[in-house]
Scaffold this motif. Structure first.
Motif, PDB file in Angstrom:
ATOM      1  N   PHE A   1       7.028  15.667  33.408  1.00 38.84           N
ATOM      2  CA  PHE A   1       6.206  14.444  33.414  1.00 38.84           C
ATOM      3  C   PHE A   1       7.063  13.327  33.998  1.00 38.84           C
ATOM      4  N   VAL A   2       6.403  12.392  34.674  1.00 41.61           N
ATOM      5  CA  VAL A   2       7.195  11.441  35.469  1.00 41.61           C
ATOM      6  C   VAL A   2       8.129  10.590  34.601  1.00 41.61           C
ATOM      7  N   THR A   3       7.688  10.232  33.403  1.00 40.33           N
ATOM      8  CA  THR A   3       8.516   9.378  32.530  1.00 40.33           C
ATOM      9  C   THR A   3       9.834  10.069  32.174  1.00 40.33           C
ATOM     10  N   ARG A   4       9.708  11.296  31.729  1.00 43.93           N
ATOM     11  CA  ARG A   4      10.902  12.026  31.295  1.00 43.93           C
ATOM     12  C   ARG A   4      11.778  12.374  32.495  1.00 43.93           C
ATOM     13  N   LYS A   5      11.101  12.681  33.614  1.00 46.01           N
ATOM     14  CA  LYS A   5      11.861  12.994  34.816  1.00 46.01           C
ATOM     15  C   LYS A   5      12.723  11.783  35.202  1.00 46.01           C
TER      16      LYS A   5
END
Ligand code: GDP
Length: 347
Positions: free
Chosen positions: A194-198
């Protein structure tokens, strides 16, 4: 009386926080786990090995959403007072690549559970993890429970189908079924794709010198990002009311992917400057001048959801739910957690 709950998807981000919350409320928690060659229980390991929770209060059962006969058997055996249905392929981008699995797990399996509930001879309350993706590209913002469905990806289609079925089973058969129409909610336990965690993992690894570049797709998108531990409280609250209904769960605040990245990098003392326009836009670390964020078309989607920002007034009025942590604050706490982990691994 001790209440019992069954969580499908207990090993996921929300399932693990919800298990913690229900255990703290005195519940016995049953979790459905998929049999696989590799264990994927890292998010709930601390609950099982810490010695504070007795094994009778947190029970894991092998099962599969695609095997409804065994699910029915499990419901009979466990007889939970509450079912939290959180399991299913949850990645929007991936849903374009594996649409049939996505629809089977998020759509048909929910229907199967609703059917199983109809046949039970004891009352049970059902929470369905719906998603802002049912609105897809809505005509107006913010959205509420009355907003028309307009999904723009297979994941959103499956969630819209399941959300409407919950409404149908509620009105046609009196089943206690409720959908939480949750907007994005994140945490250090968020999946790495997911973009946030990435972004936060990338920032932590770049800071630690273990990664050079972070490749992302569309940076212009905006999301209504909240903090997952706050959202699982609303899930539980939604099943404690007298009459079931659907609730939008959202912060009401919009934050772009670019802003999220800037906040995450800043938390670790890294300045990030964006140059160029649209797809050519890249980030640079201001201290070294090095490019650390690259736009990679591989991460673009065939269609993007737009204007997803939620109005959670109903949840505030009826459940007293008011999320506190939003957008950039979520980015900061995730970046901090990821960097602390990096240091632990290194040290
Ligand atoms: P979603 O809202 O459930 O789809 O959550 P995601 O975290 O997967 O994606 C949020 C937004 O970030 C979408 O608009 C994506 O197109 C965008 N995005 C940009 N780069 C990336 C990337 O590298 N990975 C993912 N997953 N999303 C990205």
């Amino acid at each position: 009386m001790i209440k019992s709950a069954l969580i499908t998807g207990i090993t996921g981000q929300d399932g693990s926080y919800l298990a913690e919350h229900l255990l703290a409320q005195g519940y016995t928690v049953h979790g459905l786990v998929r049999r696989a060659s590799m264990f994927n229980r890292s998010r709930i390991d601390h609950l099982r090995t810490g010695g504070q929770i007795s094994p009778e209060r947190l029970v894991l059962h092998y099962g599969d959403l695609n095997d409804l006969t065994s699910l029915r058997r499990l419901l009979k055996q466990v007889a939970p007072a509450e079912i939290y249905h959180l399991a299913g392929q949850s990645h929007v981008g991936l849903s374009f690549e594996i649409p049939e699995v996505t629809v089977q797990e998020n759509g048909m399996a929910t229907l199967g559970l609703l059917e199983a509930m109809r046949d039970l001879d004891y009352p049970v309350r059902f929470y369905h993890a719906a998603s802002a993706e049912i609105f897809g590209a809505p005509a107006a913002a913010p959205q509420n429970e009355a907003t028309a469905f307009n999904p723009v990806n297979p994941y959103g289609c499956a969630k819209a189908f399941a959300t409407q079925l919950c409404r149908v089973y509620r009105s046609a058969y009196g089943v206690f079924a409720c959908s939480g129409i949750a907007y994005n909610h994140e945490s250090p336990r968020r999946g790495e794709n997911f973009v946030t965690r990435k972004i936060t993992l990338g920032a932590a690894r770049i800071k630690a010198g273990r990664q050079a570049v972070l490749a992302l797709g569309n940076l212009a998108g905006q999301r209504d990002w909240g903090y997952a531990p706050e959202y699982v409280v609303a899930m539980w609250q939604a099943l404690q009311v007298a009459t079931p209904r659907d609730y939008v769960l959202a912060t009401g605040k919009s934050c772009s992917i670019r802003e999220f990245a800037i906040a995450a990098f800043a938390e670790l003392g890294l300045g990030l400057k964006f140059e160029g326009e649209g797809v050519a836009e890249v980030g640079r670390r201001t201290d070294t001048g090095a490019v650390v964020v690259q736009v990679d078309p591989r991460f673009f989607r065939p269609a993007e959801s737009t204007h997803l920002v939620g109005d959670a007034s109903l949840a505030r009025q009826e459940l007293g739910w008011a999320p506190q942590v939003t957008g950039a604050a979520v980015a900061r706490l995730m970046a901090k957690a990821d960097f602390a982990h990096e240091q632990k691994v290194a040290g």
